[in-house]
Design a protein around this motif. Structure first.
Motif, mmCIF file in Angstrom:
data_model
loop_
_atom_site.group_PDB
_atom_site.id
_atom_site.type_symbol
_atom_site.label_atom_id
_atom_site.label_comp_id
_atom_site.label_asym_id
_atom_site.label_seq_id
_atom_site.Cartn_x
_atom_site.Cartn_y
_atom_site.Cartn_z
ATOM 1 N N THR A 12 -19.438 -29.549 21.346
ATOM 2 C CA THR A 12 -18.265 -30.688 21.790
ATOM 3 C C THR A 12 -18.019 -30.431 23.404
ATOM 4 O O THR A 12 -18.050 -29.358 23.614
ATOM 5 N N TYR A 13 -18.124 -31.660 23.972
ATOM 6 C CA TYR A 13 -17.885 -31.527 25.324
ATOM 7 C C TYR A 13 -16.726 -31.314 25.477
ATOM 8 O O TYR A 13 -15.706 -31.459 24.731
ATOM 9 N N SER A 14 -16.098 -30.909 26.960
ATOM 10 C CA SER A 14 -14.474 -30.653 27.198
ATOM 11 C C SER A 14 -13.631 -31.661 26.827
ATOM 12 O O SER A 14 -12.547 -31.416 26.773
ATOM 13 N N ASN A 15 -14.121 -33.015 26.806
ATOM 14 C CA ASN A 15 -13.242 -34.066 26.514
ATOM 15 C C ASN A 15 -13.111 -34.339 24.990
ATOM 16 O O ASN A 15 -12.281 -35.322 24.528
ATOM 17 N N GLY A 16 -13.535 -33.338 24.304
ATOM 18 C CA GLY A 16 -13.517 -33.553 22.864
ATOM 19 C C GLY A 16 -14.607 -34.428 22.031
ATOM 20 O O GLY A 16 -14.388 -34.156 20.697
ATOM 21 N N ASN A 38 -27.135 -45.964 20.908
ATOM 22 C CA ASN A 38 -26.715 -45.213 22.401
ATOM 23 C C ASN A 38 -25.167 -44.392 21.774
ATOM 24 O O ASN A 38 -24.603 -44.848 21.227
ATOM 25 N N GLY A 39 -25.318 -43.089 22.514
ATOM 26 C CA GLY A 39 -24.266 -42.353 21.992
ATOM 27 C C GLY A 39 -24.350 -41.592 20.940
ATOM 28 O O GLY A 39 -23.455 -40.811 20.690
ATOM 29 N N ALA A 40 -25.278 -41.521 20.248
ATOM 30 C CA ALA A 40 -25.665 -40.736 19.096
ATOM 31 C C ALA A 40 -25.624 -39.346 19.127
ATOM 32 O O ALA A 40 -25.450 -38.522 18.342
ATOM 33 N N GLY A 41 -26.290 -38.745 20.507
ATOM 34 C CA GLY A 41 -26.201 -37.411 20.765
ATOM 35 C C GLY A 41 -27.739 -37.082 21.168
ATOM 36 O O GLY A 41 -28.056 -35.925 21.257
ATOM 37 N N LYS A 42 -28.696 -38.066 21.041
ATOM 38 C CA LYS A 42 -29.822 -37.953 21.201
ATOM 39 C C LYS A 42 -30.094 -37.046 22.917
ATOM 40 O O LYS A 42 -30.905 -35.994 22.727
ATOM 41 N N SER A 43 -29.690 -37.460 23.684
ATOM 42 C CA SER A 43 -29.873 -36.813 24.978
ATOM 43 C C SER A 43 -29.253 -35.439 24.795
ATOM 44 O O SER A 43 -29.762 -34.641 25.347
ATOM 45 N N SER A 44 -28.160 -35.350 24.274
ATOM 46 C CA SER A 44 -27.406 -33.912 24.220
ATOM 47 C C SER A 44 -28.431 -32.975 23.612
ATOM 48 O O SER A 44 -28.663 -31.879 23.957
ATOM 49 N N LEU A 45 -28.963 -33.390 22.578
ATOM 50 C CA LEU A 45 -29.931 -32.588 21.690
ATOM 51 C C LEU A 45 -31.274 -32.252 22.677
ATOM 52 O O LEU A 45 -31.791 -31.107 22.766
HETATM 53 P P1 ADP Z 1 -27.442 -40.630 23.362
HETATM 54 O O1 ADP Z 1 -28.334 -40.244 24.237
HETATM 55 O O2 ADP Z 1 -27.942 -40.802 21.779
HETATM 56 O O3 ADP Z 1 -27.222 -41.975 23.963
HETATM 57 P P2 ADP Z 1 -25.539 -38.753 24.349
HETATM 58 O O4 ADP Z 1 -26.141 -37.243 23.683
HETATM 59 O O5 ADP Z 1 -25.908 -39.292 25.769
HETATM 60 O O6 ADP Z 1 -26.141 -39.831 23.076
HETATM 61 O O7 ADP Z 1 -24.066 -38.653 24.101
HETATM 62 C C1 ADP Z 1 -23.408 -38.398 22.872
HETATM 63 C C2 ADP Z 1 -21.947 -38.440 23.306
HETATM 64 O O8 ADP Z 1 -21.455 -37.503 23.949
HETATM 65 C C3 ADP Z 1 -21.241 -39.790 23.537
HETATM 66 O O9 ADP Z 1 -20.235 -40.295 23.017
HETATM 67 C C4 ADP Z 1 -21.363 -39.591 25.081
HETATM 68 O O10 ADP Z 1 -20.570 -40.565 25.681
HETATM 69 C C5 ADP Z 1 -20.791 -38.177 25.028
HETATM 70 N N1 ADP Z 1 -21.230 -37.415 26.472
HETATM 71 C C6 ADP Z 1 -22.318 -37.206 26.854
HETATM 72 N N2 ADP Z 1 -22.519 -36.398 27.874
HETATM 73 C C7 ADP Z 1 -21.283 -36.008 28.076
HETATM 74 C C8 ADP Z 1 -20.580 -35.219 29.215
HETATM 75 N N3 ADP Z 1 -21.201 -34.684 30.007
HETATM 76 N N4 ADP Z 1 -19.093 -35.141 28.967
HETATM 77 C C9 ADP Z 1 -18.482 -35.868 27.915
HETATM 78 N N5 ADP Z 1 -19.148 -36.637 26.976
HETATM 79 C C10 ADP Z 1 -20.454 -36.689 26.991
#
Ligand code: ADP
Length: 294
Positions: A12-16, A38-45
């Protein structure tokens, strides 16, 4: 055979924003597709697996390496291809790969020379080795990206949305190269483009809102929709009404009118015709409607 086992990974990012919600996956050698809007969480993973950011909880094991706690060990066996491969001004392909090889610890100059030659050859850029990377096309830059990801014999290659901005010809060349590379190592290809997965991946997962909503083969997901997808051309004005009464999977314009695909256990009548489901239907059914989880 390499194996990556991800268990209950959460972030969970600091913005919730909950970017990863108890993600669990098992991935073996070959091309693995991670599909999601877009926004699914792929890059985060992908960034977490590439040790570029931390998770809040969960585990990830790459064979006997604890990914979250041994980032140094992961980096030794990781090839990372970001969305846009950073461009180094006024540096040739050969100089760039040589430089990155030094950073990856290949200090013996003879060994490095051989490796760089091999990599340039592999990605079909040997003839362009003395040209500035800055002047390369998008496809050529991504091939340099693959070459650098291969330095150091990685066990795991992570490609995060690598086909964005490539034209169809470049994309095809890139696919072929990645498929070739993917035979002996784990390659995770994250993308929001269904075609990327269809062309390349034997196993896949679909991600939405931080969760894994499908994990398996593309074909199995398609088979599960067999006989349950119907289509009809409607008018724009009728769309809201259809959306209320049917489970619309997708809606695309054909000849200026919306062609809708709906999910239905039985024939909905009303002029709908049954169609063979495709991976796009799978994707949209998983991310739009919760009642068709396979
Ligand atoms: P994807 O790669 O599938 O587009 P991301 O992992 O980039 O998804 O993002 C997943 C969610 O987390 C989105 O809602 C995005 O706005 C949010 N997010 C990504 N990076 C950050 C960050 N550094 N701080 C806050 N929110 C983030």
């Amino acid at each position: 055979m390499n194996k990556l086992i991800i268990h209950n990974l959460s972030k969970t990012y600091s913005n919730g924003v909950v970017a990863l919600d108890q993600v669990s996956l098992e991935i073996e050698n070959g091309m693995f597709g991670l599909l999601g809007p877009n926004g699914a969480g792929k890059s985060s993973l992908m960034r977490t697996l590439a040790t570029l950011q931390e998770a809040d909880s969960g585990t990830a094991m790459l064979d006997d390496i604890d990914v979250l706690n041994q980032p140094g060990e992961v980096r030794k066996v990781l090839g990372y291809l970001p969305q846009e491969f950073g461009v180094y001004p006024k540096i040739t392909a050969l100089q760039l790969l040589d430089h990155l090889s030094i950073l990856k610890g290949i200090t013996n100059s003879r060994e490095r020379k051989e490796l760089v030659r091999y990599l340039l050859d592999k990605v079909n850029l040997y003839d362009k080795r003395n040209k500035s990377v800055k002047g390369f096309s998008g496809g050529m830059k991504q091939r340099v990206g693959i070459a650098q990801a291969l330095i150091g014999n990685p066990k795991l290659i992570i490609a995060d949305e690598p086909t964005a901005g490539l034209d169809p010809g470049e994309r095809n060349r890139f696919y072929n190269l990645l498929a070739d590379v993917g035979k002996e190592v784990i390659v995770i290809l994250s993308t929001h483009i269904v075609d990327d997965i269809r062309e390349l991946c034997t196993k896949m997962a679909i991600m939405n809102l931080g969760r894994i909503v499908y994990h398996g083969t593309p074909q199995k997901a398609i088979d599960a929709l067999n006989g349950k997808v119907y289509q009809k051309v409607v008018t724009r004005e009728e769309l809201p009404d259809y959306a209320r009464h049917y489970s619309i999977i997708s809606n695309k314009m054909v000849g200026g009118r919306p062609l809708i695909h709906v999910f239905s256990e039985s024939d909905p009548g009303a002029g709908f015709e049954q169609v063979n489901p495709n991976l796009e239907d799978v994707f949209f059914s998983k991310i739009n409607t919760s009642n068709v989880l396979v």
